[in-house]
Design a protein around this motif. Structure first.
Motif, PDB file in Angstrom:
ATOM      1  N   UNK A 413      43.977  39.601  26.762  1.00 23.17           N
ATOM      2  CA  UNK A 413      43.420  39.233  28.069  1.00 23.17           C
ATOM      3  C   UNK A 413      42.334  40.239  28.403  1.00 23.17           C
ATOM      4  N   UNK A 414      41.101  39.770  28.387  1.00 25.56           N
ATOM      5  CA  UNK A 414      39.975  40.685  28.604  1.00 25.56           C
ATOM      6  C   UNK A 414      39.853  41.030  30.075  1.00 25.56           C
ATOM      7  N   UNK A 415      39.948  42.342  30.343  1.00 28.37           N
ATOM      8  CA  UNK A 415      39.830  42.797  31.723  1.00 28.37           C
ATOM      9  C   UNK A 415      38.403  42.619  32.238  1.00 28.37           C
ATOM     10  N   UNK A 416      37.426  42.827  31.350  1.00 27.70           N
ATOM     11  CA  UNK A 416      36.023  42.808  31.776  1.00 27.70           C
ATOM     12  C   UNK A 416      35.523  41.387  31.966  1.00 27.70           C
ATOM     13  N   UNK A 417      34.758  41.171  33.011  1.00 29.34           N
ATOM     14  CA  UNK A 417      34.095  39.880  33.193  1.00 29.34           C
ATOM     15  C   UNK A 417      32.711  39.972  32.567  1.00 29.34           C
ATOM     16  N   UNK A 470      34.056  48.542  35.277  1.00 30.00           N
ATOM     17  CA  UNK A 470      35.328  48.339  35.977  1.00 30.00           C
ATOM     18  C   UNK A 470      35.081  47.824  37.394  1.00 30.00           C
ATOM     19  N   UNK A 471      34.155  48.464  38.123  1.00 26.84           N
ATOM     20  CA  UNK A 471      33.905  48.081  39.517  1.00 26.84           C
ATOM     21  C   UNK A 471      33.394  46.639  39.593  1.00 26.84           C
ATOM     22  N   UNK A 472      32.392  46.327  38.780  1.00 23.31           N
ATOM     23  CA  UNK A 472      31.815  44.976  38.837  1.00 23.31           C
ATOM     24  C   UNK A 472      32.833  43.940  38.351  1.00 23.31           C
TER      25      UNK A 472
END
Lengths: 490, 65
Positions: A413-417, A470-472
């Motif tokens: 599951x990719x955390x990054x968008x 992480x923020x974005x």
């Protein structure tokens, strides 16, 4: 007429011949041309990876680094070794995904994983900006080698034009097959020549390795160990870690993974590639031998240490053999870089604006772009001033910025968008550019402890990259996640 | 035997942290200054570790694409 030139000319002809022969029996579609039909076994993958890593930089720069700086050169031995350890775990999932989705380039990987052709364009641009200076470096090295080893009979400008024409010709014809075949000649020669030089020169001038290092230690105390400040142990450790992470982010190295016929081939290479690193040890021996024998080279001239010492020691014909090896160390990585850059432009920039283009058109365009890219690189080599040098220093740090979003995309599951990945890469690359252009480093911040001051400044860009990612990603997650998950299932 | 993969952490410790403890030229080991000898030794051991991991890791026994 010097006795060296025939050998250098023979090397160029051999590369051309092998490059052309590599095409036999293959229909050069995009899949064959750029990723070898994904059918390479352990030896060919080894040759490709080894072929890319041992560049003119290793040959000239590795010996020059040891000659000019001593111990800091050891970092080159270490980061490759650690990158190979990582490769055992990191590359098989990349390979498998690339095979399933029939990917051709590093940029394709991001397009698929993040379901965003915009991100693909961004990655392709970062790649190309890093690759062209790297190609320029190969051409520059080639020019220097031919001019020196040929005792000035051929100017570096002529050598660069000939070298570029040779490499462009066989890349157009045979693609990655040409790179793999010419790698065979190159690896045999570099192994023979470098190991011989690394053993012979210390023995000839000092009576062995131990007397050589003892003499160096006496003349330049502390040369073979890290200094307390500056390029200290802290510099070493942070640089080894950063460069080990960035190693496989070079787009031509990344794409050469795709050529493997199985994941096992890649894992097996993780055993043998560290051993091959030891060639560098012999390169260093040459550089160390030169420190006391041809002293006085400074600035960019330290890269000439190997040839200066060889010219002092051997007959011209043997200097020609060394020069021939040097020429191959420029052509082989040059061919990989050239092919990767052309593929990226055709497959990831052209196709992004013209999505209806099929593989055949992209393949034709990529082959036509090969001489264009080569020409651009030659012009930069001959005319490029300080800009290209600045880009070169940034290249490695640029591609390292792809690491966080790439590794995250390997998780189930990719955390990054896609927005997070893109913003992180942009922020990281911008930080690298600002830091490099302003010459900033931790030493300007005198309130920091000396250990921190010595750390590689590249860490800042990677941290900025991860924080922005992480923020974005957190900000865009809610909206983007369902669509993304659905796209992944297709 | 997948846990054997954790052996891969050792080269990182040896090559990134190890040099802090062997940053000396003497004694010479097989003709090399101690620091360089340490690095070379660990490159050889790293290759060995990867061979052990390769041999023990069940994924390499499957006939996988």
């Amino acid at each position: 007429m010097s006795g060296a030139l025939p050998f250098i000319a023979a090397a160029a002809l051999l590369a051309l011949l092998l490059g052309f022969l590599a095409r036999r029996g293959k229909d050069m579609n995009l899949e064959q041309w750029t990723v070898g039909g994904r059918g390479f076994g352990a030896i060919f993958v080894f040759l490709l990876l080894a072929g890319e890593i041992y560049t003119t930089f290793t040959f000239l720069g590795g010996s020059g680094f040891a000659y000019g700086k001593g111990a800091p050169a050891y970092y080159i031995l270490c980061y490759g070794t650690l990158a190979y350890v990582l490769s055992y775990f990191m590359l098989p999932p990349i390979w498998r995904y690339a095979k399933e989705h029939r990917l051709y380039s590093q940029s394709d990987f991001f397009v698929r994983k993040y379901d965003s052709s915009t991100l693909g364009v961004l990655v392709a641009l970062v790649d190309i900006v890093a690759l062209i200076p790297y190609l320029v470096l190969q051409f520059k090295g080639l020019g220097i080698i031919v001019e020196i080893a040929g005792y000035g009979a051929i100017s570096s400008t002529v050598a660069i034009w000939i070298g570029a024409a040779v490499v462009a010709a066989y890349v157009m014809m045979s693609g990655v097959h040409g790179s793999a075949w010419t790698s065979v000649a190159k690896d045999i020669m570099i192994l023979g020549v470098v190991v011989f030089l690394g053993i012979y020169l210390p023995t000839h001038y000092y009576g062995g390795l131990e007397p050589m290092f003892a003499a160096i230690d006496k003349a330049k105390p502390g040369f073979t160990v890290f200094a307390a400040h500056g390029q200290s142990l802290w510099w070493f450790s942070s640089t080894v870690l950063l460069t080990a992470l960035g190693f496989y982010m070079w787009p031509h190295t990344f794409a050469s993974i795709y050529t493997a016929k199985s994941a096992k081939v890649i894992r097996k290479n993780a055993i043998f590639l560290p051993l091959y690193q030891l060639i560098l040890l012999f390169v260093f021996f040459v550089g160390f031998a030169a420190t006391l024998q041809v002293p006085g080279l400074s600035g960019p001239d330290i890269d000439l240490a190997l040839f200066k010492l060889s010219a002092k020691t051997f007959d011209p014909w043997f200097v020609g053999v060394i020069g021939a090896t040097g020429v191959l160390t420029a052509l082989v990585p040059g061919s990989m870089i050239l092919m990767t850059a052309a593929t990226l432009i055709a497959n990831n920039l052209y196709r992004a604006v013209n999505p209806s283009a099929d593989d055949r058109q992209v393949s034709q365009l990529a082959k036509l772009l090969v001489p264009v890219v080569a020409l651009v690189a030659v012009i930069f080599t001959l005319k490029g001033g300080t800009t290209i040098v600045a880009l070169l220093l940034m290249g490695y740090s640029f591609v390292t910025q792809l690491f966080p979003s790439l590794v995250l995309s390997l998780a189930p599951r990719n955390f990054a968008t896609r927005e997070g990945a893109g913003a992180g890469i942009v922020a990281g690359v911008a930080t690298v550019a600002v830091v490099s252009l302003t010459g900033a480093n931790f030493h300007n911040l005198s309130w920091l402890p000396p250990e921190i001051q010595d750390l590689n400044i590249g860490i800042v860009a990677l941290v900025v990259n991860v924080v922005v990612l992480v923020v974005v990603s957190l900000a865009t997650r809610g909206a983007a996640a369902p669509a993304h998950a659905a796209a992944e299932k297709i | 035997m997948r846990s054997i993969r954790w052996l891969a952490v050792i080269p990182f410790i040896a090559l990134i942290i190890g040099p802090f403890f062997v940053n000396k030229a003497e004694p010479f080991v097989l003709g090399l200054p101690l620091l360089l000898a340490w690095i070379v030794a660990w490159i050889l051991i790293t290759s060995l570790i990867m061979a052990v991991i390769y041999a023990a890791d069940p994924v390499n026994r499957e006939d996988e694409p």
